[in-house]
Design a protein around this motif. Structure first.
Motif, mmCIF file in Angstrom:
data_model
loop_
_atom_site.group_PDB
_atom_site.id
_atom_site.type_symbol
_atom_site.label_atom_id
_atom_site.label_comp_id
_atom_site.label_asym_id
_atom_site.label_seq_id
_atom_site.Cartn_x
_atom_site.Cartn_y
_atom_site.Cartn_z
ATOM 1 N N GLY A 127 -3.433 -5.119 -3.027
ATOM 2 C CA GLY A 127 -3.965 -4.645 -3.964
ATOM 3 C C GLY A 127 -3.714 -3.259 -4.347
ATOM 4 O O GLY A 127 -4.625 -2.455 -5.197
ATOM 5 N N HIS A 128 -2.826 -2.798 -3.933
ATOM 6 C CA HIS A 128 -2.104 -1.324 -4.435
ATOM 7 C C HIS A 128 -1.360 -1.338 -5.534
ATOM 8 O O HIS A 128 -1.097 -0.539 -6.286
ATOM 9 N N ALA A 129 -0.964 -2.599 -6.067
ATOM 10 C CA ALA A 129 -0.188 -2.706 -7.175
ATOM 11 C C ALA A 129 -0.593 -4.144 -8.028
ATOM 12 O O ALA A 129 -1.138 -4.828 -7.479
ATOM 13 N N TYR A 130 -0.190 -4.048 -8.984
ATOM 14 C CA TYR A 130 -0.582 -5.317 -10.014
ATOM 15 C C TYR A 130 0.442 -5.673 -10.974
ATOM 16 O O TYR A 130 1.257 -4.705 -11.401
ATOM 17 N N ALA A 131 0.805 -6.925 -11.289
ATOM 18 C CA ALA A 131 1.551 -7.319 -12.209
ATOM 19 C C ALA A 131 0.992 -7.247 -13.650
ATOM 20 O O ALA A 131 -0.300 -7.736 -13.768
ATOM 21 N N ALA A 132 1.752 -6.657 -14.783
ATOM 22 C CA ALA A 132 0.963 -6.625 -16.105
ATOM 23 C C ALA A 132 2.368 -6.778 -17.081
ATOM 24 O O ALA A 132 3.288 -5.957 -17.274
ATOM 25 N N VAL B 156 5.553 -4.578 -12.784
ATOM 26 C CA VAL B 156 4.598 -4.436 -11.737
ATOM 27 C C VAL B 156 4.429 -2.740 -11.604
ATOM 28 O O VAL B 156 5.185 -2.038 -11.503
ATOM 29 N N MET B 157 2.891 -2.496 -11.370
ATOM 30 C CA MET B 157 2.859 -1.013 -11.605
ATOM 31 C C MET B 157 1.872 -0.884 -10.157
ATOM 32 O O MET B 157 1.227 -1.746 -9.721
ATOM 33 N N PHE B 158 2.241 0.262 -9.685
ATOM 34 C CA PHE B 158 1.520 0.860 -8.577
ATOM 35 C C PHE B 158 0.249 1.406 -9.156
ATOM 36 O O PHE B 158 0.449 2.384 -9.996
ATOM 37 N N ASN B 159 -0.927 1.229 -8.569
ATOM 38 C CA ASN B 159 -2.182 1.593 -9.071
ATOM 39 C C ASN B 159 -2.718 3.193 -8.316
ATOM 40 O O ASN B 159 -2.930 3.085 -7.116
ATOM 41 N N VAL B 160 -2.540 4.065 -8.926
ATOM 42 C CA VAL B 160 -2.644 5.431 -8.180
ATOM 43 C C VAL B 160 -3.874 5.694 -7.521
ATOM 44 O O VAL B 160 -4.149 5.928 -6.572
ATOM 45 N N PRO B 161 -4.843 5.122 -8.515
ATOM 46 C CA PRO B 161 -6.452 5.305 -7.584
ATOM 47 C C PRO B 161 -6.531 4.491 -6.411
ATOM 48 O O PRO B 161 -7.489 4.847 -5.706
ATOM 49 N N ALA B 162 -5.786 3.539 -6.108
ATOM 50 C CA ALA B 162 -5.873 2.943 -4.806
ATOM 51 C C ALA B 162 -5.257 3.645 -3.511
ATOM 52 O O ALA B 162 -5.258 3.205 -2.609
ATOM 53 N N ASP C 158 -4.262 2.658 -15.049
ATOM 54 C CA ASP C 158 -4.819 4.176 -14.994
ATOM 55 C C ASP C 158 -3.511 4.935 -15.466
ATOM 56 O O ASP C 158 -2.535 4.388 -15.607
ATOM 57 N N ALA C 159 -3.737 6.029 -16.129
ATOM 58 C CA ALA C 159 -2.842 6.825 -16.854
ATOM 59 C C ALA C 159 -1.866 7.101 -15.802
ATOM 60 O O ALA C 159 -0.509 7.411 -16.182
ATOM 61 N N ALA C 160 -2.107 7.373 -14.672
ATOM 62 C CA ALA C 160 -0.943 7.817 -13.508
ATOM 63 C C ALA C 160 -0.163 6.680 -12.888
ATOM 64 O O ALA C 160 0.498 7.112 -12.119
ATOM 65 N N ASP C 161 -0.596 5.422 -13.359
ATOM 66 C CA ASP C 161 0.165 4.333 -12.318
ATOM 67 C C ASP C 161 1.585 4.481 -13.016
ATOM 68 O O ASP C 161 1.956 4.876 -13.851
ATOM 69 N N PHE C 162 2.474 3.847 -12.005
ATOM 70 C CA PHE C 162 3.696 4.139 -12.416
ATOM 71 C C PHE C 162 4.579 2.966 -11.814
ATOM 72 O O PHE C 162 3.871 1.948 -11.269
ATOM 73 N N VAL C 163 5.759 2.746 -12.472
ATOM 74 C CA VAL C 163 6.343 1.347 -12.521
ATOM 75 C C VAL C 163 7.278 0.918 -11.107
ATOM 76 O O VAL C 163 7.953 2.127 -10.464
ATOM 77 N N LEU C 164 6.869 -0.032 -10.639
ATOM 78 C CA LEU C 164 7.379 -0.537 -9.539
ATOM 79 C C LEU C 164 8.541 -1.661 -9.758
ATOM 80 O O LEU C 164 9.874 -1.430 -9.060
ATOM 81 N N TRP C 165 8.328 -2.314 -10.944
ATOM 82 C CA TRP C 165 9.318 -3.205 -11.092
ATOM 83 C C TRP C 165 9.171 -3.453 -12.826
ATOM 84 O O TRP C 165 8.234 -3.428 -13.089
ATOM 85 N N LYS C 166 10.242 -3.543 -13.391
ATOM 86 C CA LYS C 166 10.147 -3.656 -14.773
ATOM 87 C C LYS C 166 11.072 -4.805 -15.375
ATOM 88 O O LYS C 166 12.208 -5.033 -14.758
ATOM 89 N N SER D 296 -4.153 17.689 -8.183
ATOM 90 C CA SER D 296 -5.424 16.795 -8.218
ATOM 91 C C SER D 296 -5.694 15.672 -9.290
ATOM 92 O O SER D 296 -4.838 16.119 -10.177
ATOM 93 N N ARG D 297 -6.344 14.652 -9.034
ATOM 94 C CA ARG D 297 -6.404 13.849 -10.385
ATOM 95 C C ARG D 297 -6.877 14.677 -11.642
ATOM 96 O O ARG D 297 -6.301 14.199 -12.775
ATOM 97 N N ASP D 298 -7.799 15.600 -11.544
ATOM 98 C CA ASP D 298 -7.989 16.163 -12.708
ATOM 99 C C ASP D 298 -6.767 16.922 -13.337
ATOM 100 O O ASP D 298 -6.732 16.935 -14.627
ATOM 101 N N ASP D 299 -5.827 17.580 -12.615
ATOM 102 C CA ASP D 299 -4.906 18.317 -13.139
ATOM 103 C C ASP D 299 -3.949 17.234 -13.754
ATOM 104 O O ASP D 299 -3.581 17.352 -14.806
ATOM 105 N N GLN D 300 -3.862 16.116 -13.064
ATOM 106 C CA GLN D 300 -2.926 14.848 -13.897
ATOM 107 C C GLN D 300 -3.610 14.695 -15.155
ATOM 108 O O GLN D 300 -2.514 14.593 -15.950
#
Length: 452
Positions: A134-139, A143-149, A178-186, A160-164
């Motif tokens: 549940g830390h990442a999801y396909a879309a 595949v994105m890493f879900n930073v809030p997780a 989430d805006a901060a999510d980043f790519v694991l697979w493209k 901090s999240r706010d700074d981000q």
RNA sequence: GGCCGAGUAGCAAAGUGGUAAUGCAUCGGAUUGCAAAUCCGAUAUACGGCGGUUCGAUUCCGCCCUCGGCCUCCA
């Protein structure tokens, strides 16, 4: 005295206590192989090479050093398209050049040099694990890493999240949760290199490679992870997120070390600014050893202002060391060690202090000509990767200028003139050689020469 | 805007709560036929600014200034 290092994670100097003294592990981010390395790329190589030497002395036979080679990357793909060459061609040639250049600046080869192309299955497995937990999801093929997780996200870089959100200039892709999510697979187009995966044919994102390669070699946790300060965010922050979440919260790295930038004319040297000097070019101006010394004269965490004059001065420092060794060729070194240099290095790799101490050893070798000083100077050089060569070769081996035979002949002619008290002729010969870059030194054991 | 780093003599660059290593450069001297190398010695009001804590700060704290970096690929 014990090794202390500055840990980016805690922002303070800490005593280095290995997880397992019988298995000390260090991982450093290596090059993306699409172009020659510049002096800014060389800095971490030399810094962590020096740390490697120190660790090997502290833990003989128990140190493993890994530095990856990134051979999957969009910049490589772009370079291949632009130059109409194959990716393999580019990565292999660049890797070869990298090894040459890093060898020239005295860097030992790491124990492992993992490549992305040989670690894809491990990356896919790690990504799958993150999706399952549940830390990442396909879309949309990504595949994105879900930073809030990951609650600890931002700890390394102090964001901090706010700074981000406040500082976000990243265009938010629509498939991001989430805006901060980043790519694991493209996904890859048919023309782009790609590998089959549960999410279709594609390729890994940038950050996952180091998580997967370090896990493959070292397991979930290891001692030291190094790199340049520009990697703290996002690269290393993301590595932590991936690795910790893929390993049920287990600590990833104990000590994070980061070197400062090389700057030129007050600006960071970087490929995107185009204001860089390649190691390859600099090797045409000065010996690789001088480039290495230049990089070590400044403490690794401070910015280093690169100048031609600095390179000349570094060459001059080496001249001084080799002069001392040359003049003491008849001194038999004792078994002494360079304790002061080693102590300086144990204090968060204070190479500037270490080199100052090395100068002190050279002074003692010049004056009382003590066997201890010679041994210490040589040992200091071994720790720093300097002054290990033959002094005569340092001064005399150079392709340019008159041949050694011509020089010897001129020296003999001058000697004859001097014997005949024909000093005008003797001086003429000496001046002539000097104009050709050869300097003569009359010593008690005869005349020696060096290239200036 | 948030976060991070840097500011020491002509240059480079360490370091420390009690007025600051080292190398280069400069100036004398020794040595040398003269040099080079080496040695001895000297020079420089060197710690960005303003406050605070302290018997005492360049070193700790606060504020400010300047420069650079990260927040987007980057060592």
């Amino acid at each position: 005295m014990k090794l202390h290092v500055h840990n980016t994670l805690t922002k303070r100097k800490e005593e280095f206590a290995p997880l397992d003294p019988a298995n000390v592990r260090m991982y450093v981010c290596g090059p993306t192989v699409y172009d020659f390395a510049h002096i800014g790329n060389a800095r971490p190589v030399v810094v962590f090479d020096t740390l490697y030497r120190v660790l090997k002395r502290l833990y003989p036979g128990a140190v493993t050093y890994a530095r990856n080679i990134t051979d999957i990357d969009d910049k490589i793909i772009a370079r291949a398209l632009a130059s109409k060459r194959t990716i393999d061609d580019i990565t292999q040639e660049t890797t070869r050049a990298y090894h040459e250049d890093m060898g020239a600046i005295g860097a030992l080869r790491p124990d492992h040099e993992p490549r992305c192309t040989q670690t894809v299955p491990e990356m896919v497995a790690m990504i799958a694990k993150l999706v399952a937990s549940g830390h990442a999801y396909a879309a949309e093929g990504h595949v994105m890493f879900n930073v809030p997780a990951f609650a600890d996200y931002g700890r390394l870089s102090g964001r901090s999240r706010d700074d981000q959100i406040a500082g976000a200039r990243v265009e938010v892709a629509p498939y991001k949760k989430d805006a901060a999510d980043f790519v694991l697979w493209k996904p890859s187009t048919p023309e782009q290199p790609g590998w089959e995966s549960p999410w279709g044919r594609g390729r890994p994102g940038w950050h996952i490679e180091c998580s997967a390669m370090s896990e493959k070699l070292f397991g979930p946790t290891f001692d030291i992870h190094g790199g340049g300060q520009d990697l703290i965010f996002p690269h290393h922050e993301n590595e932590i997120a991936q690795s910790v979440c893929a390993h049920d919260g287990v600590q990833f790295v104990k000590y994070w070390l980061h070197n400062g930038f090389v700057i030129v004319n007050g600006e960071k040297m970087s490929k995107s600014l185009g204001n860089f000097y390649t190691v390859r070019d600099l090797r045409g101006k000065a010996p690789g050893e001088a480039i290495r010394l230049l990089l070590l004269k400044t403490h690794y965490r401070a910015p280093l202002d690169f100048t031609d004059d600095g390179l000349k001065q570094a060459k001059g420092d080496l001249d001084r060391f080799y002069t001392a060794l040359k003049n003491a060729s008849d001194v038999t070194p004792s078994a002494a060690k360079a304790d002061k240099v080693f102590d300086a290095l144990l204090d968060d790799l204070n190479t500037a202090k270490a080199i100052a101490e090395m100068h002190e050893y050279a002074s003692v070798l010049n004056a009382p000509r003590s066997p201890d000083a010679k041994a210490a100077l040589l040992d200091a050089g071994a720790l720093l990767g300097l002054a290990q060569g033959d002094p005569l070769a340092w001064f005399q081996s150079d392709a340019e200028g008159p041949s050694a035979a011509d020089i010897e002949a001129a020296i003999q002619a001058r000697l004859d003139a001097r014997k005949a008290k024909n000093f005008a002729e003797a001086d003429r010969i000496r001046d002539d050689l000097k104009a050709k870059g050869v300097i003569l030194e009359d010593g008690p054991k005869g005349t020696t020469w060096k290239r200036g």
